[in-house]
Design a protein around this motif. Structure first.
Motif, PDB file in Angstrom:
ATOM      1  N   ILE A  12       0.840  -1.203   0.000  1.00 58.29           N
ATOM      2  CA  ILE A  12       0.000   0.000   0.000  1.00 58.29           C
ATOM      3  C   ILE A  12       0.878   1.256   0.000  1.00 58.29           C
ATOM      4  CG2 ILE A  12      -1.631   1.338   1.389  1.00 58.29           C
ATOM      5  CD1 ILE A  12      -2.887  -1.384   2.200  1.00 58.29           C
ATOM      6  N   LEU A  13       1.939   1.254   0.806  1.00 56.43           N
ATOM      7  CA  LEU A  13       2.838   2.414   0.827  1.00 56.43           C
ATOM      8  C   LEU A  13       3.503   2.641  -0.530  1.00 56.43           C
ATOM      9  CD1 LEU A  13       4.564   2.281   4.328  1.00 56.43           C
ATOM     10  CD2 LEU A  13       2.891   3.930   3.490  1.00 56.43           C
ATOM     11  N   ALA A  14       3.769   1.560  -1.258  1.00 52.90           N
ATOM     12  CA  ALA A  14       4.345   1.716  -2.602  1.00 52.90           C
ATOM     13  C   ALA A  14       3.399   2.521  -3.491  1.00 52.90           C
ATOM     14  CB  ALA A  14       4.629   0.348  -3.213  1.00 52.90           C
ATOM     15  N   PHE A  15       2.098   2.228  -3.402  1.00 51.17           N
ATOM     16  CA  PHE A  15       1.123   2.976  -4.193  1.00 51.17           C
ATOM     17  C   PHE A  15       0.982   4.413  -3.696  1.00 51.17           C
ATOM     18  CE2 PHE A  15      -0.698  -1.405  -4.901  1.00 51.17           C
ATOM     19  CZ  PHE A  15      -0.241  -1.507  -6.196  1.00 51.17           C
ATOM     20  N   VAL A  16       1.001   4.616  -2.390  1.00 52.26           N
ATOM     21  CA  VAL A  16       0.883   5.964  -1.820  1.00 52.26           C
ATOM     22  C   VAL A  16       2.049   6.838  -2.278  1.00 52.26           C
ATOM     23  CG1 VAL A  16       0.961   7.262   0.354  1.00 52.26           C
ATOM     24  CG2 VAL A  16      -0.499   5.252   0.167  1.00 52.26           C
ATOM     25  N   SER A  17       3.238   6.254  -2.387  1.00 51.65           N
ATOM     26  CA  SER A  17       4.414   7.037  -2.787  1.00 51.65           C
ATOM     27  C   SER A  17       4.242   7.666  -4.164  1.00 51.65           C
ATOM     28  CB  SER A  17       5.666   6.162  -2.765  1.00 51.65           C
ATOM     29  OG  SER A  17       5.694   5.278  -3.864  1.00 51.65           O
ATOM     30  N   LEU A  18       3.451   7.054  -5.014  1.00 48.90           N
ATOM     31  CA  LEU A  18       3.257   7.583  -6.363  1.00 48.90           C
ATOM     32  C   LEU A  18       2.381   8.830  -6.390  1.00 48.90           C
ATOM     33  CD1 LEU A  18       2.810   4.227  -8.276  1.00 48.90           C
ATOM     34  CD2 LEU A  18       4.840   5.687  -8.185  1.00 48.90           C
ATOM     35  N   ALA A  19       1.616   9.056  -5.342  1.00 52.34           N
ATOM     36  CA  ALA A  19       0.748  10.231  -5.285  1.00 52.34           C
ATOM     37  C   ALA A  19       1.487  11.460  -4.757  1.00 52.34           C
ATOM     38  CB  ALA A  19      -0.464   9.951  -4.400  1.00 52.34           C
ATOM     39  N   LEU A  20       2.711  11.278  -4.299  1.00 53.69           N
ATOM     40  CA  LEU A  20       3.481  12.368  -3.704  1.00 53.69           C
ATOM     41  C   LEU A  20       4.711  12.662  -4.561  1.00 53.69           C
ATOM     42  CD1 LEU A  20       3.310  11.037  -0.054  1.00 53.69           C
ATOM     43  CD2 LEU A  20       2.010  12.942  -1.011  1.00 53.69           C
ATOM     44  N   PRO A  21       5.219  13.906  -4.504  1.00 54.12           N
ATOM     45  CA  PRO A  21       6.414  14.216  -5.290  1.00 54.12           C
ATOM     46  C   PRO A  21       7.639  13.466  -4.774  1.00 54.12           C
ATOM     47  CG  PRO A  21       5.775  16.092  -3.930  1.00 54.12           C
ATOM     48  CD  PRO A  21       4.709  15.061  -3.777  1.00 54.12           C
ATOM     49  N   TRP A  22       8.515  13.107  -5.698  1.00 53.20           N
ATOM     50  CA  TRP A  22       9.737  12.381  -5.345  1.00 53.20           C
ATOM     51  C   TRP A  22      10.933  13.319  -5.252  1.00 53.20           C
ATOM     52  CZ3 TRP A  22      10.736   6.726  -6.893  1.00 53.20           C
ATOM     53  CH2 TRP A  22       9.621   5.946  -6.586  1.00 53.20           C
ATOM     54  N   TRP A  23      10.877  14.485  -5.891  1.00 53.32           N
ATOM     55  CA  TRP A  23      11.948  15.462  -5.807  1.00 53.32           C
ATOM     56  C   TRP A  23      11.325  16.844  -5.902  1.00 53.32           C
ATOM     57  CZ3 TRP A  23      14.111  19.132  -9.283  1.00 53.32           C
ATOM     58  CH2 TRP A  23      15.353  19.645  -8.898  1.00 53.32           C
ATOM     59  N   ALA A  24      11.904  17.800  -5.188  1.00 52.36           N
ATOM     60  CA  ALA A  24      11.354  19.154  -5.191  1.00 52.36           C
ATOM     61  C   ALA A  24      12.469  20.185  -5.231  1.00 52.36           C
ATOM     62  CB  ALA A  24      10.486  19.373  -3.960  1.00 52.36           C
ATOM     63  N   LEU A  25      12.187  21.305  -5.872  1.00 49.60           N
ATOM     64  CA  LEU A  25      13.066  22.462  -5.907  1.00 49.60           C
ATOM     65  C   LEU A  25      12.214  23.665  -5.531  1.00 49.60           C
ATOM     66  CD1 LEU A  25      15.733  23.944  -6.687  1.00 49.60           C
ATOM     67  CD2 LEU A  25      14.814  24.065  -9.027  1.00 49.60           C
ATOM     68  N   SER A  26      12.600  24.349  -4.464  1.00 52.37           N
ATOM     69  CA  SER A  26      11.882  25.537  -4.009  1.00 52.37           C
ATOM     70  C   SER A  26      12.770  26.748  -4.214  1.00 52.37           C
ATOM     71  CB  SER A  26      11.524  25.425  -2.526  1.00 52.37           C
ATOM     72  OG  SER A  26      10.664  24.340  -2.317  1.00 52.37           O
ATOM     73  N   ILE A  27      12.180  27.814  -4.769  1.00 52.08           N
ATOM     74  CA  ILE A  27      12.897  29.058  -5.021  1.00 52.08           C
ATOM     75  C   ILE A  27      12.090  30.186  -4.401  1.00 52.08           C
ATOM     76  CG2 ILE A  27      13.749  30.628  -6.801  1.00 52.08           C
ATOM     77  CD1 ILE A  27      13.813  28.185  -8.696  1.00 52.08           C
ATOM     78  N   SER A  28      12.768  31.049  -3.655  1.00 52.31           N
ATOM     79  CA  SER A  28      12.069  32.194  -3.053  1.00 52.31           C
ATOM     80  C   SER A  28      12.966  33.418  -3.097  1.00 52.31           C
ATOM     81  CB  SER A  28      11.663  31.883  -1.615  1.00 52.31           C
ATOM     82  OG  SER A  28      12.801  31.679  -0.818  1.00 52.31           O
ATOM     83  N   SER A  29      12.329  34.585  -3.146  1.00 52.03           N
ATOM     84  CA  SER A  29      13.057  35.831  -3.189  1.00 52.03           C
ATOM     85  C   SER A  29      12.138  36.953  -2.753  1.00 52.03           C
ATOM     86  CB  SER A  29      13.581  36.102  -4.604  1.00 52.03           C
ATOM     87  OG  SER A  29      14.337  37.293  -4.612  1.00 52.03           O
ATOM     88  N   SER A  30      12.747  38.108  -2.595  1.00 50.58           N
ATOM     89  CA  SER A  30      11.988  39.302  -2.253  1.00 50.58           C
ATOM     90  C   SER A  30      12.457  40.417  -3.162  1.00 50.58           C
ATOM     91  CB  SER A  30      12.210  39.666  -0.782  1.00 50.58           C
ATOM     92  OG  SER A  30      11.523  40.845  -0.473  1.00 50.58           O
ATOM     93  N   ILE A  31      11.532  40.954  -3.923  1.00 49.31           N
ATOM     94  CA  ILE A  31      11.841  42.041  -4.843  1.00 49.31           C
ATOM     95  C   ILE A  31      11.028  43.256  -4.426  1.00 49.31           C
ATOM     96  CG2 ILE A  31      11.781  42.825  -7.237  1.00 49.31           C
ATOM     97  CD1 ILE A  31      11.955  39.907  -8.097  1.00 49.31           C
ATOM     98  N   MET A  32      11.713  44.325  -4.101  1.00 46.13           N
ATOM     99  CA  MET A  32      11.076  45.570  -3.681  1.00 46.13           C
ATOM    100  C   MET A  32      10.067  45.342  -2.558  1.00 46.13           C
ATOM    101  SD  MET A  32      10.471  47.670  -7.150  1.00 46.13           S
ATOM    102  CE  MET A  32      11.146  46.974  -8.621  1.00 46.13           C
ATOM    103  N   GLY A  33      10.450  44.533  -1.601  1.00 45.79           N
ATOM    104  CA  GLY A  33       9.588  44.301  -0.447  1.00 45.79           C
ATOM    105  C   GLY A  33       8.482  43.278  -0.669  1.00 45.79           C
TER     106      GLY A  33
END
Length: 185
Positions: A12-33
């Motif tokens: 069951i966990l094998a199937f659940v893993s497919l519904a979730l992302p396996w790799w992620a890249l997050s980018i954040s910044s602040s421009i003019m506040g």
């Protein structure tokens, strides 16, 4: 019929893993506040980009994702059937091997993909894991890359499948012997 509950949970966990992302890249910044962030998530079958008021999914056609998808699906089916119907430890172990191969192929394929495409000028290279800050045209941009929940749940599923393959089926409880017949005086 003897149920191998650990094997069922692993499948069951094998199937659940497919519904979730396996790799992620997050980018954040602040421009003019004003802050902004973008998230790029890779599943075995698609990639999604969200942020800045948008959310889109795209089929990347990544070979390693499709191989991982097929292996995890096969591992889950084999493990559940072997744990419920026929209680074969070797088949449960094969499911574990397939799940483990899936996460290895995904990680290696993604790392090769990330390292083969050079980043744009003045941008750092991104790998499976990484993070930091960079100055891009006078703005500080923070980023982090990591293997995400789906990948780790697939690993837990593989481990549970191996544990289930080593578990001996419980013997049925024996009935206590009948009491001795009463003795005559």
């Amino acid at each position: 019929m003897k149920l191998n509950i650990i094997g069922v949970i692993g499948g069951i966990l094998a199937f659940v893993s497919l519904a979730l992302p396996w790799w992620a890249l997050s980018i954040s910044s602040s421009i003019m506040g004003m802050g902004f962030s973008m998230d790029f998530s890779v599943y075995p079958y698609q990639a999604t980009v969200s942020g800045l008021g948008m959310s889109e999914a795209a089929d990347l056609g990544i070979w390693y994702g499709y191989v991982a998808l097929a292996l995890v699906l096969t591992a889950g089916v084999i493990c559940i059937i072997a744990s419920v119907k026929i209680n074969k430890a070797k088949l449960v172990a094969i499911g574990g091997v397939l799940a483990l191969l899936a996460i290895i192929i995904f990680a290696v394929g993604l790392q090769l993909e990330l390292s083969s495409s050079p980043p744009a000028e003045d941008l750092p290279a991104v790998g499976l894991f990484g993070g930091g800050s960079m100055d891009y045209e006078g703005t500080t941009v923070n980023y982090s890359a990591y293997l995400s929940f789906g990948f780790w749940i697939a690993l837990v599923a593989a481990i549970l499948m191996f544990v289930a393959s080593m578990k001996k089926p419980a013997e049925a409880a024996a009935y206590p012997p009948p009491p001795p017949p009463p003795t005559a005086y």
